[in-house]
Design a protein around this motif. Structure first.
Motif: not given
Length: 609
Positions: A577-583
């Motif tokens: 899980f990479k929470p900082g990825a751009d939506p």
């Protein structure tokens, strides 16, 4: 002869005493000159350092916009700073900023990791539009994170474990906060809390028990009306406008001001430099400083030592404008990545398109009951008049209702309105054309809807990347239906959209619709929450991921009202899980490169010629 000898001895003694006095005077003068030179060097150093830091911030903004990569070594050059860039393969850039002031140079540098939306960012909360927080936001994690609001911020509640709160509008705080850095393009008003650094492009007002423990930088005027009970009201302040101080018995550290300084009551000040006039009312308190214009104070107070020097020079570096890029959140961008796509056909019948699911052939299906029972929630190629799958052809269960034999997970759905309620769903990315309401249950899915999303009941859901191998590739409820593009040869492979647990809103014909996400009380979601418009929380909500709410409807009157308690838990996140990825796909709409400052920086200073 004796008298001559006595006279000569007296003259020798007088000359000796005169020489000793001269040496003492020269030594004292030398110490005074050294002290003055040291003070001037310190002033030049801090001004040069301010310019260097300003250049580093502007260089970072240039990198983030994508304009800097194709240029040469010198990225930016002004009268106050020079910023150079150096590429460090494979994906890093070093920025070196040198500030200059009155022959003194200071260099600061930092390394940034470049990416296109997959890098870890530190802003756990990114909101477009005004925020009115009367409840509480609590962050749990290994280190504090940032909160960015493209709008006005009103904090009557509390936030915990936030390192930096930055806003393009005003910041008004009445709740008891403990925030490291505040940065505002508007005004800042604080009546409570403890802050390390406060930076505002507008005016600053401190009242009540609010205190700044390190530095306040103000482009406009400053009013220090706070009295934090035996503490320093402010340790250090740099104000380009006027200053008013009425802080009772609270002490003040160092003040540099380009405007008038009006002191009504305070507990003393360690040092003062002001280009405007100084007015100290009443008896005053201990203060030492220099002003360029007139100084009015009680001359009978020996603790007030102020010098008027018309040649005093003071050039404070202005607080730079905060540059905020807005994400583009569009469910239609990810329509082709869904494993189950829910739509209506020309006859207004439910159509589910399946893609890349083990044991279910790709293609379009109808949602109906099993051919030989009343069990609903099955995919089949064709239905009979009673809504059963036609016999002789396989059908596939994709959702388990509360009653495994008769519970319909999609009961109550209507055109443009989807209702989902059951114990669980087949794992993967789900895409819905219209609004979506998700009730109680535990899901291992990324939910995407072109309209609005509402959760209710005791809802728990895990984004695909958060669920990882165990929840997706080895799901115990649907062991034969793993998404093939995430599960290859028993190995889980993350994909960008799998970081989202909820994503709402979309563009059609350049018009945005939907985008509101409403989290019901007691909702727990594991993954990022991406609202194309507004996010509403019913309280007692826990989000194990980052939040973006982009207000893409364009309705400026809408604001984020958070009255309940919201917990953002970033502890023990899985590697998948990479929470900082751009939506947005491709790093967002025009947002350029995503940067992450590596957790080391250093400073090299040296005097110039």
């Amino acid at each position: 002869m004796r008298r001559a000898q006595q006279g000569l001895a007296t003259l020798f003694m007088a000359l000796t005493l005169l020489a000793i006095a001269s040496l003492v005077l020269l030594s004292a003068s030398r110490q005074l000159v050294l002290a003055h030179a040291n003070a001037q060097n310190q002033h030049r150093y801090h001004q040069a350092l301010n310019y260097a830091e300003e250049g580093l911030l502007e260089g970072q903004n240039a990198l983030a916009s994508g304009k800097a990569i194709a240029k040469g070594k010198t990225l930016l050059s002004t009268a106050h700073y020079i910023v150079e860039q150096e590429t460090l393969p494979p994906d890093r850039v070093l920025l070196r900023s040198t500030g200059n002031y009155d022959g003194h140079a200071v260099t600061v540098q930092r390394v940034f990791l470049l990416g296109s939306g997959e890098d870890e960012a530190r802003s756990a909360l990114n909101l477009v539009g005004d925020l009115n927080l009367s409840g509480s936001v609590k962050l749990i994690g290994d280190k504090p994170v940032d909160m960015t609001v493209d709008g006005k911020v009103t904090l009557g509640g509390s936030v915990e474990n936030i390192d930096t709160l930055q806003s393009t509008g005003d910041i008004i705080v009445s709740g008891n906060q403990a925030i490291n850095i505040l940065h505002s393009n508007g005004n800042i008003e604080l009546s409570n809390g403890r802050y390390q650094t406060v930076k505002t492009v507008g005016n600053l007002t401190l009242t009540g028990s609010a205190m700044v423990e390190q530095l306040a930088r103000v482009n406009g005027d400053a009013r220090f009306l706070n009295s934090p009970g035996g503490q320093y009201a402010v340790r250090q302040a740099q104000v380009k406008g006027k200053v008013e101080i009425n802080s009772g018995g609270a002490r003040f550290g160092a003040l540099e001001a380009e405007g008038k300084v009006d002191i009504q009551q305070f507990g003393g000040m360690e040092s003062l430099k002001a280009l405007g006039e100084l007015v100290i009312q009443g008896w005053g308190a201990p203060i030492s400083g220099v002003v360029a214009r007139s100084a009015s104070y009680n001359v009978n107070n020996p603790d007030i030592r102020v010098v008027v020097d018309p040649k005093l020079s003071l050039k404070l570096t202005p607080v730079p404008l905060l540059q905020v890029s807005r994400p583009r959140i569009d469910a239609y961008d990810f329509r082709g990545e869904a494993h189950y796509r829910f739509e209506r056909d020309e006859q207004d019948r439910i159509q589910v398109t399946v893609r890349q699911v083990n044991n279910i052939p790709d293609g379009s299906y109808r949602l109906g009951m099993a051919a030989d029972s009343q069990q609903p929630n099955r995919l089949c190629r064709e239905l009979d008049a009673a809504g059963r799958c036609l016999g002789g052809r396989p059908s596939y269960l994709i959702c388990k209702g509360f009653d495994p034999d008769t519970g319909d997970c999609f009961a109550g759905s209507a055109p443009g309105k989807w209702k989902l309620a059951g114990t669980t769903m087949a794992p993967g990315v789900l895409w819905f054309d219209g609004d979506l309401e998700i009730g109680s249950g535990s899901y291992h899915n990324s939910f995407l809807a072109t309209g609005n999303i509402v959760t209710s009941g005791r809802h728990i859901s895990y984004a695909v990347n958060y669920a990882g191998k165990i929840g997706i590739c080895g799901n115990p409820d649907f062991p034969q239906n793993a998404p093939l593009d995430y599960c290859r040869d028993g190995v889980f492979q993350s994909r960008p959209i799998g970081n989202a647990v909820l994503l709402a809103g979309g563009y059609q014909n350049n018009r945005f619709s939907g985008g509101d996400i409403t989290l019901g009380a007691s909702t727990q979601v594991y993954g990022n929450v991406w609202a194309g418009n507004m996010l509403f929380s019913g309280g007692s909500t826990t989000i194990h991921g980052y939040i973006s709410a982009a207000r893409q409807s364009g309705n400026a009157s809408q604001r984020h009202d958070w009255g309940g308690s919201t917990t953002i838990d970033l502890s023990n996140l899985p590697d998948s899980f990479k929470p900082g990825a751009d939506p947005g796909q491709n790093g967002g709409a025009g947002s350029g490169k995503r940067l992450r400052a590596l957790p080391y920086s250093w400073m090299d200073s040296g005097a110039g010629s």
